[in-house]
Design a protein around this motif. Structure first.
Motif, PDB file in Angstrom:
ATOM      1  N   LEU A  79      -4.528   1.074  -0.056  1.00  0.00           N
ATOM      2  CA  LEU A  79      -4.131   0.272   1.102  1.00  0.00           C
ATOM      3  C   LEU A  79      -5.109  -0.860   1.401  1.00  0.00           C
ATOM      4  O   LEU A  79      -4.748  -1.830   2.078  1.00  0.00           O
ATOM      5  CB  LEU A  79      -4.020   1.154   2.349  1.00  0.00           C
ATOM      6  CG  LEU A  79      -2.959   2.255   2.338  1.00  0.00           C
ATOM      7  CD1 LEU A  79      -3.067   3.086   3.603  1.00  0.00           C
ATOM      8  CD2 LEU A  79      -1.568   1.656   2.200  1.00  0.00           C
TER       9      LEU A  79
ATOM     10  N   PHE B 169      -1.543   2.939   9.931  1.00  0.00           N
ATOM     11  CA  PHE B 169      -0.655   1.972   9.282  1.00  0.00           C
ATOM     12  C   PHE B 169      -0.239   0.828  10.187  1.00  0.00           C
ATOM     13  O   PHE B 169       0.414  -0.102   9.719  1.00  0.00           O
ATOM     14  CB  PHE B 169       0.606   2.648   8.715  1.00  0.00           C
ATOM     15  CG  PHE B 169       0.307   3.823   7.832  1.00  0.00           C
ATOM     16  CD1 PHE B 169      -0.343   3.651   6.624  1.00  0.00           C
ATOM     17  CD2 PHE B 169       0.670   5.096   8.207  1.00  0.00           C
ATOM     18  CE1 PHE B 169      -0.632   4.739   5.816  1.00  0.00           C
ATOM     19  CE2 PHE B 169       0.386   6.193   7.407  1.00  0.00           C
ATOM     20  CZ  PHE B 169      -0.265   5.997   6.198  1.00  0.00           C
TER      21      PHE B 169
ATOM     22  N   ASP C 201       7.652   2.269   4.515  1.00  0.00           N
ATOM     23  CA  ASP C 201       6.310   2.169   5.070  1.00  0.00           C
ATOM     24  C   ASP C 201       6.411   1.580   6.469  1.00  0.00           C
ATOM     25  O   ASP C 201       7.510   1.266   6.944  1.00  0.00           O
ATOM     26  CB  ASP C 201       5.385   1.337   4.170  1.00  0.00           C
ATOM     27  CG  ASP C 201       5.910  -0.077   3.919  1.00  0.00           C
ATOM     28  OD1 ASP C 201       6.790  -0.552   4.684  1.00  0.00           O
ATOM     29  OD2 ASP C 201       5.439  -0.725   2.967  1.00  0.00           O
ATOM     30  N   GLN C 202       5.283   1.446   7.144  1.00  0.00           N
ATOM     31  CA  GLN C 202       5.340   1.031   8.533  1.00  0.00           C
ATOM     32  C   GLN C 202       5.856  -0.400   8.693  1.00  0.00           C
ATOM     33  O   GLN C 202       6.514  -0.715   9.684  1.00  0.00           O
ATOM     34  CB  GLN C 202       3.960   1.167   9.187  1.00  0.00           C
ATOM     35  CG  GLN C 202       3.971   1.090  10.696  1.00  0.00           C
ATOM     36  CD  GLN C 202       4.766   2.207  11.357  1.00  0.00           C
ATOM     37  OE1 GLN C 202       4.994   3.253  10.752  1.00  0.00           O
ATOM     38  NE2 GLN C 202       5.190   1.996  12.589  1.00  0.00           N
TER      39      GLN C 202
END
Length: 249
Positions: free
Chosen positions: A222, A170, A95-96
């Motif tokens: 998220l 993100f 993920d970021q």
């Protein structure tokens, strides 16, 4: 930043590494990427990198010796100790936040798997296993390219606009707000008036709200991890629960 990639299919990388922003970053020296053929560290005339699994079962398993020797060679290539990443469906999801962690390392070595996976003794050399999703591919080359692209674009001088890496999906735990360009009206669909107002404070507030809205609508998973004000959290909750009725500007 230097990135070394160990693979049995080095030809897969050249077209991507020479294209677009990533290609310019490499040619301009912002990122140094080298691709290494794992077969260079094999000892038999067939250049074998895999063998049958102990205990039986389908498929072949990547042998430990060539990978260990390749990693030894990577250490000798540069005095900067590498952070070793193995691409694996069993790894930490990319993920970021993880991309930012990896982008801070001055040197990465990425090992690409093939066949049914790695001899587990290979993993003793890994600092981290990384997965790009809960699905199975034919090898680690495509995931490695995803990793290289995501990490390289965060290096200084890679993106044309220094704000691009910070102002996108993100970057703050949310999806990016809707984007528009000319014409202001297309097939009956108009750009929101606020974006044409020239009022930067209103535009920033609208973008933030739409970012929260879009995340709540498309990726409610998220929201729990995003940094939201109490008002934003309530707004997101109303969308997730289906009770949000406010009109968009």
């Amino acid at each position: 930043m230097r990135i070394d990639i160990i693979t049995v299919l080095p030809d897969m990388f050249e077209p991507v590494l020479q294209a677009s922003i990533l290609g310019r970053a490499i040619s301009g020296g912002a990122v140094d990427v080298a691709v290494h053929d794992l077969r260079e560290w094999t000892a038999d005339r067939h250049r074998t990198t895999d063998d049958y699994p102990f205990g039986g079962g389908p498929g072949m398993v990547m042998k430990p010796e060539p990978v260990h020797q390749a990693l030894d060679a990577m250490v000798d290539l540069d005095p900067q100790p590498p952070f070793v990443v193995v691409m694996s469906p069993q790894g930490r999801p990319l993920d970021q936040a993880l991309v930012r962690e990896l982008a801070a390392h001055p040197r990465l070595v990425i090992v690409c798997g093939r066949y049914e996976g790695f001899d587990d003794r290979i993993l003793s050399r890994a600092d981290l296993e990384i997965s790009i999703g809960d699905y199975v591919l034919t090898g680690g080359e495509l995931p490695a390219l995803v990793l290289v692209d995501s990490v390289a674009r965060l290096q200084p001088g890679v993106l044309g606009c220094t704000e691009s890496a910070a102002d996108e999906s993100f970057s703050d735990g949310l999806l990016e707000y809707p984007q528009y360009t000319r014409p202001a009206e297309f097939e009956g669909m108009r750009v929101p008036d606020v974006l044409l107002s020239g009022d930067h404070a209103r535009i920033a507030a609208w973008r933030r709200r739409e970012s929260v809205r879009r995340t709540a609508e498309r990726r409610p998973d998220l929201i729990a991890r995003a940094h939201l004000s109490p008002e934003e959290a309530e707004f997101a909750r109303s969308i997730v629960e289906g009770s949000e009725t406010h009109e968009r500007d």
